[in-house]
Write an enzyme that holds these catalytic residues in place. Structure first.
Site, PDB file in Angstrom:
ATOM      1  N   ASP A 137      -1.645  -0.972  -3.894  1.00 20.94           N
ATOM      2  CA  ASP A 137      -1.834  -0.093  -5.056  1.00 20.94           C
ATOM      3  C   ASP A 137      -0.591  -0.092  -5.933  1.00 20.94           C
ATOM      4  OD1 ASP A 137      -0.025   1.583  -3.695  1.00 20.94           O
ATOM      5  OD2 ASP A 137      -1.682   2.515  -2.590  1.00 20.94           O
ATOM      6  N   ASP A 150      -9.372 -15.531 -16.852  1.00 16.43           N
ATOM      7  CA  ASP A 150     -10.238 -15.917 -15.745  1.00 16.43           C
ATOM      8  C   ASP A 150     -11.354 -16.840 -16.246  1.00 16.43           C
ATOM      9  OD1 ASP A 150     -11.025 -15.474 -12.917  1.00 16.43           O
ATOM     10  OD2 ASP A 150     -12.852 -14.703 -13.830  1.00 16.43           O
ATOM     11  N   ASP A 205       0.858  -1.195   0.000  1.00 13.29           N
ATOM     12  CA  ASP A 205       0.000   0.000   0.000  1.00 13.29           C
ATOM     13  C   ASP A 205       0.891   1.240   0.000  1.00 13.29           C
ATOM     14  OD1 ASP A 205      -1.840   2.018   0.536  1.00 13.29           O
ATOM     15  OD2 ASP A 205      -2.077   1.458   2.654  1.00 13.29           O
ATOM     16  N   GLU A 211      -7.044 -20.161 -16.752  1.00 10.26           N
ATOM     17  CA  GLU A 211      -7.591 -20.735 -15.530  1.00 10.26           C
ATOM     18  C   GLU A 211      -8.768 -21.594 -15.969  1.00 10.26           C
ATOM     19  OE1 GLU A 211     -10.574 -18.933 -13.365  1.00 10.26           O
ATOM     20  OE2 GLU A 211     -10.052 -19.855 -11.473  1.00 10.26           O
TER      21      GLU A 211
HETATM   22  C1  NOJ Z   1     -11.578 -17.082 -10.704  1.00 15.46           C
HETATM   23  C2  NOJ Z   1     -10.844 -16.064  -9.895  1.00 15.46           C
HETATM   24  O1  NOJ Z   1      -9.540 -16.513  -9.662  1.00 15.46           O
HETATM   25  C3  NOJ Z   1     -11.655 -15.867  -8.661  1.00 15.46           C
HETATM   26  O2  NOJ Z   1     -10.968 -15.125  -7.688  1.00 15.46           O
HETATM   27  C4  NOJ Z   1     -12.965 -15.232  -9.045  1.00 15.46           C
HETATM   28  O3  NOJ Z   1     -13.786 -15.134  -7.914  1.00 15.46           O
HETATM   29  C5  NOJ Z   1     -13.688 -16.048 -10.104  1.00 15.46           C
HETATM   30  N1  NOJ Z   1     -12.826 -16.525 -11.127  1.00 15.46           N
HETATM   31  C6  NOJ Z   1     -14.781 -15.233 -10.752  1.00 15.46           C
HETATM   32  O4  NOJ Z   1     -14.232 -14.254 -11.598  1.00 15.46           O
HETATM   33 CA    CA Z   2      -3.461   2.219  -1.182  1.00 10.21          CA
END
Ligand code: NOJ
Ligand code: CA
Length: 558
Positions: free
Chosen positions: A43, A214, A35, A271
């Protein structure tokens, strides 16, 4: 004798090579990394200040969790604008400065793209709420079932718990495989496809080296939206499900690969929680994605037979499509490695509940978990392919299992009404220095300032406390990362060696890796030299229980 070698890797050195086939990538969970301005939230100022730390650690790249503007219903995975930066993290100009500074240090930058859904505050969903012409077609809206239409259109469950459908006041239902504030996009819509290819170009043009995708297995749904029946979301790892891993998703990635191919050296990492590595390999076909996380590796218990089976299966399936394997021991969605290894181990790969019900009955032994996690790190870093390290893994942090209920923020906690404690315990801000919270995470002294509280006993685990200490976690990672590119390149295969029960042993490119998951110390082969051991003092030909070692012929030429 432990050799200490210093590797200097720059972007220039690697030009012409597919850097992502061997890279070590450090995952930055930006909210919890550092931070800079004292509001208790990580950040860009903080991240930029830690670039020298990452360079010293020796990583090739960083993956940053979503840094886009977000109402934070799911810690940034609810994206309101894919072409900007969350104001509490900084500005677009600061993001660009970060990319340039990372590159100067030889560190590549991977962003997180979230294509399955947007935030409910994204301009597209706001237009859908206003029912502007065509706006709802970009999402998945359906009438309800039952005489009054007040039952969800099908039986799908949100991955966070509860139904995957929410109803508008006007009566229509929309799909959200995650939180209600994360409406699923309709990937059959050409505008959705065009928009995301354009977003990729936007960031590639800014010098970003790749994207972590994702929920890469979630975009395409069975168009009939049939009931899933028994196939509930927890079983997405093992069973076919009409919301997950549908064949139509692959066409999306063929388009994305064409976008990436127009740039030099860019990479995708998926992922994709899919039922098996044969399904995972489909995402890695030569005209699709470059890499995909190997989650079976982190689902495996600390048992040599399970781990070996995972490694064999992963390597065999990746080889069918000519892709590298991508080893991952933890991330921001799973309990920290130290904690997974700190109790008695199951005899199967764990599912999404991480065996937490059993954990409640058994106190964690973090010392044991740390010892095993160190051993696992040397295993991970000896395997061919890429390796991801989640921030804090190099410090040996444990899961914070005792967060007070009132500070929890994960939507899983809320959507299961507390039945699942969720993922906050692995997202606690990093301890950098000093003897008390906030341990240098934030320039403000007050411990209660950080967005999740840190444990009071983390002083020995700060980066500062570990720096330069021969026996520390951090030093082990630094040594392993410096040695890795000197010991191995891309192609050396894994050849298993005969080993006693409970022990994994393989040779790769003349270097042996021995891992003792068993209950007794074992004898190491005679005449080999210790390159690096997971604990200090592995020098007398004995590998203690829950340790690992890299061995080389004394004359081995590197
Ligand atoms: C996988 C992500 O790694 C996770 O953190 C997230 O909650 C879900 N996809 C939904 O986007
Ligand atoms: Ca911050």
């Amino acid at each position: 004798m432990t050799r200490s070698v210093h590797a200097v890797t720059t972007l220039e050195d690697r030009r012409g090579e597919a850097w992502w086939t061997t890279a070590v990538v450090y995952q930055v969970y930006i909210r919890s990394f550092a931070d800079g301005n004292g509001d208790g939230i990580g950040d860009l100022t903080g991240l930029r200040s830690k670039l020298p730390y990452l360079a010293d650690l020796g990583v090739d790249a960083v993956w940053i969790n979503p840094w886009y503007p977000s109402p934070m219903a799911d810690a940034g995975y609810d994206v309101a604008d894919f072409r900007d930066i969350e104001p509490s993290y900084g500005t677009l100009a600061e993001g660009e400065a970060f990319i340039a500074e990372a590159h100067e240090l030889g560190i590549r930058v991977i962003l997180d793209i979230v294509p399955n859904h947007t935030s409910s505050e994204h301009r597209w969903f706001e237009a859908a709420l206003r029912d502007e012409p065509g706006a709802r077609d970009r999402y998945i809206f359906r009438p309800g079932r039952g005489p009054a239409g007040d039952e969800p259109p099908n039986d799908w469950q949100s991955a966070f718990g509860g139904p995957a459908w929410s109803r508008l006041d006007t009566g229509e239902w929309y799909l959200h495989l995650f939180a209600p504030a994360q409406p699923d996009l309709n990937w059959e819509h050409p505008e959705v496809r065009a928009e995301f290819e354009d977003i990729l170009r936007f960031w590639f043009d800014k010098g970003v080296d790749g994207f972590r995708i994702d929920v890469a297995h979630g975009l395409a749904k069975d168009p009939a939206l049939p009931d899933a029946g028994e196939r509930l979301p927890g079983s997405q790892h093992t069973d076919p499900h009409p919301a997950w891993d549908q064949d139509a998703v692959h066409e999306v990635y063929r388009g994305w690969r064409a976008v990436a191919n127009a740039y030099a050296d860019r990479v995708f990492v998926a992922e994709a929680w899919v039922p098996g590595n044969d399904r995972l390999a489909r995402y890695l076909r030569p005209d699709e994605l470059h890499t995909a996380f190997q989650f079976d590796f982190l689902r495996a218990p600390w048992r040599s037979a399970s781990i070996r089976a995972v490694i064999d299966d992963a390597l065999e399936q990746a080889a069918t499509v000519g892709a590298p394997a991508t080893w991952v021991l933890s991330n921001h969605d799973v309990p920290r490695t130290v904690t997974r290894y700190s109790r008695s181990q199951p005899d199967h790969l764990v599912e999404t509940d991480w065996e937490r019900a059993r954990w409640a009955l058994e106190e964690p032994n973090h010392e044991l978990g740390r010892r095993r996690a160190r051993a696992a790190a040397l295993l991970q870093l000896a395997l061919p392919g890429t390796a991801y390290i989640y921030q804090g893994e190099e410090l040996g942090l444990e899961e914070v299992e005792d967060l007070p209920d009132e500070v929890r923020q994960d939507p899983t906690w809320f959507q299961t009404a507390g039945a699942d404690r969720g993922r906050d315990g692995c997202r606690v801000p990093i301890p950098w220095s000093n003897s008390e919270a906030p341990y240098g995470f934030s320039p403000i002294a007050a411990a209660e300032n950080t967005w999740l509280p840190q444990p009071g006993h983390w002083a020995p685990h700060t980066a500062q406390a570990q720096a330069g200490e021969a026996a520390s976690f951090l030093t082990l990672y630094q040594q392993a990362l410096a040695l890795r590119p000197q010991l191995w390149t891309t192609d050396e295969p894994v050849e298993w060696l005969d080993a006693p029960h409970g022990v994994l042993a393989f040779v790769r490119g003349g270097v042996q890796c021995w891992v003792n998951t068993g209950t007794t110390d074992i004898e190491l082969p005679a005449g080999m030299q210790v390159v690096l051991g997971s604990v200090p003092g592995i020098t007398d030909g004995v590998l203690p229980t829950d340790t690992s070692v890299w061995l080389a012929e004394p004359e081995h030429d590197r």
